[in-house]
Design an enzyme around this catalytic site. Structure first.
Site, PDB file in Angstrom:
ATOM      1  N   LYS A 254       0.821  -1.212   0.000  1.00 57.31           N
ATOM      2  CA  LYS A 254       0.000   0.000   0.000  1.00 57.31           C
ATOM      3  C   LYS A 254       0.859   1.267   0.000  1.00 57.31           C
ATOM      4  O   LYS A 254       2.053   1.222   0.300  1.00 57.31           O
ATOM      5  CB  LYS A 254      -0.927  -0.040   1.225  1.00 57.31           C
ATOM      6  CG  LYS A 254      -1.907  -1.229   1.201  1.00 57.31           C
ATOM      7  CD  LYS A 254      -2.850  -1.208   2.396  1.00 57.31           C
ATOM      8  CE  LYS A 254      -3.832  -2.370   2.339  1.00 57.31           C
ATOM      9  NZ  LYS A 254      -4.788  -2.357   3.478  1.00 57.31           N
TER      10      LYS A 254
ATOM     11  N   TYR B 237     -12.432  -2.591  -3.111  1.00 63.64           N
ATOM     12  CA  TYR B 237     -12.938  -2.573  -1.737  1.00 63.64           C
ATOM     13  C   TYR B 237     -14.466  -2.520  -1.673  1.00 63.64           C
ATOM     14  O   TYR B 237     -15.030  -2.056  -0.678  1.00 63.64           O
ATOM     15  CB  TYR B 237     -12.322  -1.391  -0.977  1.00 63.64           C
ATOM     16  CG  TYR B 237     -10.891  -1.644  -0.535  1.00 63.64           C
ATOM     17  CD1 TYR B 237     -10.557  -2.768   0.236  1.00 63.64           C
ATOM     18  CD2 TYR B 237      -9.859  -0.769  -0.874  1.00 63.64           C
ATOM     19  CE1 TYR B 237      -9.253  -3.011   0.644  1.00 63.64           C
ATOM     20  CE2 TYR B 237      -8.545  -1.006  -0.462  1.00 63.64           C
ATOM     21  CZ  TYR B 237      -8.252  -2.122   0.299  1.00 63.64           C
ATOM     22  OH  TYR B 237      -6.957  -2.361   0.705  1.00 63.64           O
TER      23      TYR B 237
ATOM     24  N   ARG C  57      -1.418 -14.325   3.867  1.00 57.43           N
ATOM     25  CA  ARG C  57      -2.143 -13.707   4.983  1.00 57.43           C
ATOM     26  C   ARG C  57      -1.339 -13.849   6.281  1.00 57.43           C
ATOM     27  O   ARG C  57      -1.302 -12.937   7.104  1.00 57.43           O
ATOM     28  CB  ARG C  57      -3.515 -14.371   5.177  1.00 57.43           C
ATOM     29  CG  ARG C  57      -4.475 -14.236   4.018  1.00 57.43           C
ATOM     30  CD  ARG C  57      -5.222 -12.956   3.981  1.00 57.43           C
ATOM     31  NE  ARG C  57      -6.107 -12.723   5.093  1.00 57.43           N
ATOM     32  CZ  ARG C  57      -6.890 -11.650   5.183  1.00 57.43           C
ATOM     33  NH1 ARG C  57      -6.872 -10.721   4.222  1.00 57.43           N
ATOM     34  NH2 ARG C  57      -7.682 -11.473   6.214  1.00 57.43           N
TER      35      ARG C  57
ATOM     36  N   THR D 281      -5.075  -7.754  10.591  1.00 54.80           N
ATOM     37  CA  THR D 281      -5.470  -6.483   9.964  1.00 54.80           C
ATOM     38  C   THR D 281      -5.106  -5.291  10.843  1.00 54.80           C
ATOM     39  O   THR D 281      -4.543  -4.301  10.367  1.00 54.80           O
ATOM     40  CB  THR D 281      -7.007  -6.476   9.734  1.00 54.80           C
ATOM     41  OG1 THR D 281      -7.345  -7.624   8.956  1.00 54.80           O
ATOM     42  CG2 THR D 281      -7.456  -5.214   9.038  1.00 54.80           C
TER      43      THR D 281
ATOM     44  N   ARG E 173       2.817  -6.563   9.180  1.00 52.04           N
ATOM     45  CA  ARG E 173       2.077  -5.535   9.928  1.00 52.04           C
ATOM     46  C   ARG E 173       2.571  -5.445  11.382  1.00 52.04           C
ATOM     47  O   ARG E 173       2.558  -4.373  11.984  1.00 52.04           O
ATOM     48  CB  ARG E 173       0.590  -5.837   9.877  1.00 52.04           C
ATOM     49  CG  ARG E 173      -0.018  -5.542   8.500  1.00 52.04           C
ATOM     50  CD  ARG E 173      -1.343  -6.260   8.337  1.00 52.04           C
ATOM     51  NE  ARG E 173      -2.105  -5.834   7.173  1.00 52.04           N
ATOM     52  CZ  ARG E 173      -3.188  -6.461   6.746  1.00 52.04           C
ATOM     53  NH1 ARG E 173      -3.635  -7.543   7.383  1.00 52.04           N
ATOM     54  NH2 ARG E 173      -3.848  -6.033   5.680  1.00 52.04           N
TER      55      ARG E 173
ATOM     56  N   ASN F 239      -2.186   0.057   6.891  1.00 50.88           N
ATOM     57  CA  ASN F 239      -1.575  -1.144   7.472  1.00 50.88           C
ATOM     58  C   ASN F 239      -0.682  -1.889   6.475  1.00 50.88           C
ATOM     59  O   ASN F 239      -0.585  -3.106   6.480  1.00 50.88           O
ATOM     60  CB  ASN F 239      -2.655  -2.065   8.064  1.00 50.88           C
ATOM     61  CG  ASN F 239      -3.659  -2.500   7.026  1.00 50.88           C
ATOM     62  OD1 ASN F 239      -3.613  -2.061   5.878  1.00 50.88           O
ATOM     63  ND2 ASN F 239      -4.560  -3.385   7.407  1.00 50.88           N
TER      64      ASN F 239
ATOM     65  N   HIS G 120      -1.806  -5.693   1.607  1.00 49.91           N
ATOM     66  CA  HIS G 120      -3.086  -6.392   1.396  1.00 49.91           C
ATOM     67  C   HIS G 120      -2.784  -7.791   0.878  1.00 49.91           C
ATOM     68  O   HIS G 120      -1.815  -7.977   0.136  1.00 49.91           O
ATOM     69  CB  HIS G 120      -3.926  -5.656   0.339  1.00 49.91           C
ATOM     70  CG  HIS G 120      -5.067  -6.483  -0.186  1.00 49.91           C
ATOM     71  ND1 HIS G 120      -6.301  -6.498   0.422  1.00 49.91           N
ATOM     72  CD2 HIS G 120      -5.143  -7.355  -1.231  1.00 49.91           C
ATOM     73  CE1 HIS G 120      -7.095  -7.337  -0.243  1.00 49.91           C
ATOM     74  NE2 HIS G 120      -6.413  -7.871  -1.250  1.00 49.91           N
TER      75      HIS G 120
ATOM     76  N   GLU H 270      -9.650 -10.737  -7.457  1.00 49.63           N
ATOM     77  CA  GLU H 270      -8.712  -9.619  -7.349  1.00 49.63           C
ATOM     78  C   GLU H 270      -7.623  -9.701  -8.425  1.00 49.63           C
ATOM     79  O   GLU H 270      -7.228  -8.681  -8.985  1.00 49.63           O
ATOM     80  CB  GLU H 270      -8.121  -9.585  -5.940  1.00 49.63           C
ATOM     81  CG  GLU H 270      -9.176  -9.232  -4.898  1.00 49.63           C
ATOM     82  CD  GLU H 270      -8.687  -9.239  -3.459  1.00 49.63           C
ATOM     83  OE1 GLU H 270      -9.396  -8.682  -2.602  1.00 49.63           O
ATOM     84  OE2 GLU H 270      -7.612  -9.812  -3.164  1.00 49.63           O
TER      85      GLU H 270
HETATM   86  N1  LIG Z   1     -11.817  -0.421  11.519  1.00 51.69           N
HETATM   87  C1  LIG Z   1     -11.115   0.043  10.471  1.00 51.69           C
HETATM   88  N2  LIG Z   1     -10.781   1.351  10.412  1.00 51.69           N
HETATM   89  C2  LIG Z   1     -10.096   1.846   9.364  1.00 51.69           C
HETATM   90  N3  LIG Z   1      -9.673   1.092   8.311  1.00 51.69           N
HETATM   91  C3  LIG Z   1      -9.964  -0.228   8.329  1.00 51.69           C
HETATM   92  C4  LIG Z   1     -10.706  -0.827   9.409  1.00 51.69           C
HETATM   93  N4  LIG Z   1     -10.854  -2.146   9.140  1.00 51.69           N
HETATM   94  C5  LIG Z   1     -10.243  -2.356   7.958  1.00 51.69           C
HETATM   95  N5  LIG Z   1      -9.701  -1.217   7.462  1.00 51.69           N
HETATM   96  C6  LIG Z   1      -8.968  -1.061   6.199  1.00 51.69           C
HETATM   97  O1  LIG Z   1      -9.647  -1.809   5.197  1.00 51.69           O
HETATM   98  C7  LIG Z   1      -8.798  -2.843   4.703  1.00 51.69           C
HETATM   99  C8  LIG Z   1      -9.619  -4.057   4.369  1.00 51.69           C
HETATM  100  O2  LIG Z   1     -10.164  -4.560   5.562  1.00 51.69           O
HETATM  101  P1  LIG Z   1     -10.235  -6.135   5.834  1.00 51.69           P
HETATM  102  O3  LIG Z   1     -10.601  -6.836   4.568  1.00 51.69           O
HETATM  103  O4  LIG Z   1     -11.093  -6.327   7.027  1.00 51.69           O
HETATM  104  O5  LIG Z   1      -8.737  -6.482   6.272  1.00 51.69           O
HETATM  105  P2  LIG Z   1      -7.551  -7.248   5.504  1.00 51.69           P
HETATM  106  O6  LIG Z   1      -6.787  -6.181   4.730  1.00 51.69           O
HETATM  107  O7  LIG Z   1      -6.716  -7.826   6.605  1.00 51.69           O
HETATM  108  O8  LIG Z   1      -8.179  -8.294   4.629  1.00 51.69           O
HETATM  109  C9  LIG Z   1      -7.775  -3.058   5.827  1.00 51.69           C
HETATM  110  O9  LIG Z   1      -6.585  -3.666   5.404  1.00 51.69           O
HETATM  111  C10 LIG Z   1      -7.562  -1.652   6.305  1.00 51.69           C
HETATM  112  O10 LIG Z   1      -6.696  -0.927   5.421  1.00 51.69           O
HETATM  113 MG   LIG Z   2      -9.734  -8.195   3.259  1.00 49.53          MG
END
Ligand SMILES: Nc1ncnc2c1ncn2[C@@H]1O[C@H](COP(=O)(O)OP(=O)(O)O)[C@@H](O)[C@H]1O
Ligand SMILES: [Mg+2]
Length: 152
Positions: A10, A50, A86, A92, A103, A113, A116, A127
């Site tokens: 990212k 997203y 992962r 996350t 992370r 973070n 992805h 994706e």
């Molecule tokens: N509570 C939150 N507040 C702000 N940003 C978030 C939050 N939850 C997720 N995100 C953002 O959205 C992305 C996608 O979320 P998610 O699919 O739940 O996590 P991952 O990236 O681990 O698959 C996260 O990597 C993060 O950048």
């Molecule tokens: Mg995700």
């Protein structure tokens, strides 16, 4: 069984000059890089990527962030690649991510973070198709994949 997964570095990691160290994590684990693209994501692409988060309160900030600078889109291949990527990324929320994960070592806040990775084989397929033409993905064997066990 060999799988392909979609991974993205990212913009926060790009601006912190972390991409080389991050790629080393997947590479040295043994996954194989079969596609890579450097780009600033369009809002349209970010919104598609997203889409499942569009009703979340953080969605607007997430789309702004992910389109704010260069990101590195990659496809990594290998046994259990989806789960492995992962695990390499870590949780996350960086507060929960274990040291030794990407992370856990470099993440601090959400949504910034660092990386992805697809959360399932179906997501990975969706994706990968969103970011890459199949023609731009490579299929190849590493030199050491052809080794045979030599009996003395
Ligand atoms: N509570 C939150 N507040 C702000 N940003 C978030 C939050 N939850 C997720 N995100 C953002 O959205 C992305 C996608 O979320 P998610 O699919 O739940 O996590 P991952 O990236 O681990 O698959 C996260 O990597 C993060 O950048
Ligand atoms: Mg995700």
């Amino acid at each position: 069984m060999s799988e392909r997964t979609f991974v993205m570095i990212k913009p926060d990691a790009f601006s912190r000059r972390l991409i080389g160290r991050i790629m080393t994590r997947y590479e040295s684990k043994g996954l194989k890089l079969v596609g890579m693209k450097l780009q600033v994501m369009s809002r349209q692409l970010a919104e598609q990527h997203y889409a499942e988060h569009r009703d979340q309160p953080y969605y607007g900030d997430l789309v702004n962030f992910i389109t704010s600078g260069p990101s590195v889109a990659m496809v990594w291949e290998g046994p259990n690649a989806v789960e492995i990527a992962r695990a390499i990324n870590g949780a996350t929320n960086s507060v929960e991510a274990k040291p030794g994960t990407i992370r856990g070592d470099w993440g601090l806040t959400l949504p910034r973070n660092v990386v992805h990775a697809s959360d399932s084989l179906d997501t990975a397929k969706r994706e990968i198709d969103l970011f890459f033409d199949e023609a731009n993905l490579l299929s190849y064997a590493m030199p050491d994949e052809g080794w045979l066990c030599v009996k003395m």
